[in-house]
Design an enzyme around this catalytic site. Structure first.
Site: not given
Ligand code: AMP
Length: 272
Positions: A23, A28
């Site tokens: 997700a 990230h």
């Protein structure tokens, strides 16, 4: 995967690794960009680790979007994706309890029994399969980072652990995969976590710790539907709770709260 990394190294190319639970969001992608800057080869893993969830509902509801993640990784210039099945990852796992050196005694530890043992186990397994030179972790999960550094030293892991700053939305909310489960109203309420941390950052080292603590808890009253799990100020390196500033120049403020269906955590570095 280990063979992929070995081949890269035979070609003189170092490997950077970004472990995630998927997700993916900008936080990230920032880790991947940092890995990219430091290494000619970058691997990202996506694995929703059942061992680190102590709430079955949280595990079941954890957002999963592998195809979208794959496209984002390609776009980010990530060279390889490791998305193992649990049976593969844990196939030859020996029962082992890590000595966490008491680093799980505060903050997330008491609220999430077994969580950090699960984190360390999965990171050990991921390192075993990926064999990176360096692995990139977010300060967003500050206690996880502190603990992994401790274990890496203690267990003589050859991989270096690199800390990366927390990416935030413009209103300060730390990006998190779990934010996707907030309603628009809850999403607004969630900004109180960062507001509380900025109160702490403003007052840190100028006022006694106890006074900062009180001011933060007062600030949290602005959102009575947000249920505080903990707020506290800790030593920058050990995350031991602080009663006074002493002669240190750095500390950390940590917070966890339930916002609607989601438990959110955040932290900020306090500088003298
Ligand atoms: P997760 O997928 O939530 O397990 O996170 C994977 C990695 O991304 C961990 O090292 C996290 O600390 C890091 N991370 C998560 N959110 C952020 C963020 N907002 N900024 C920077 N790193 C993050």
């Amino acid at each position: 995967m280990a063979e992929w990394s070995a081949r890269a190294r035979r070609e003189g190319l170092s490997v950077g690794f970004v472990p995630t639970m998927g997700a993916l969001h900008q936080g990230h992608l920032d880790l991947i960009a940092r890995a990219r800057q430091a290494h000619p080869r970058v691997v990202c893993s996506i694995f929703v680790n059942p061992l680190q969830f102590n709430n079955l509902e949280d595990l079941e509801r954890y957002p999963r979007q592998l195809e979208q993640d794959r496209a984002m990784l390609q776009e980010a210039g990530c060279d390889a994706l490791f998305a193992p099945q649990a049976e593969t990852l844990f196939a030859d796992l020996q029962p082992h309890t890590y000595d966490l050196g008491g680093l799980d005694g505060h903050w997330e530890g008491p609220s999430r029994p077994g969580h950090f043992q699960g984190v360390v186990k999965v990171v050990e397994r991921l390192f075993h399969f990926v064999r990176p030179d360096e692995a990139f972790f977010g300060e967003k999960d500050r206690q996880q980072l502190t603990l992994l550094r401790h274990i890496a030293r203690q267990e003589h892991w050859p991989e270096r652990i690199i800390a990366c700053p927390t990416m935030r939305a413009v209103d300060g909310l730390a990006l998190s995969s779990r934010n996707a489960r907030l309603s628009p109203g809850e999403r607004d309420q969630a900004t109180i976590l960062f507001k509380a941390l900025t109160v702490a950052a403003r007052m840190a080292f100028k006022h006694p710790v106890e006074e900062v603590d009180r001011a933060v808890k007062d600030a949290l009253q602005a959102e009575p539907t947000v249920t505080l799990d903990y707020f506290g100020i800790a030593d920058h390196d050990t995350l031991e709770p602080l009663k006074d500033w002493g002669d240190r120049d750095l500390a950390v403020a940590l917070i966890a709260a339930q916002v609607g269906p989601v438990r959110l955590i955040d932290n900020i570095t306090l500088v003298r």
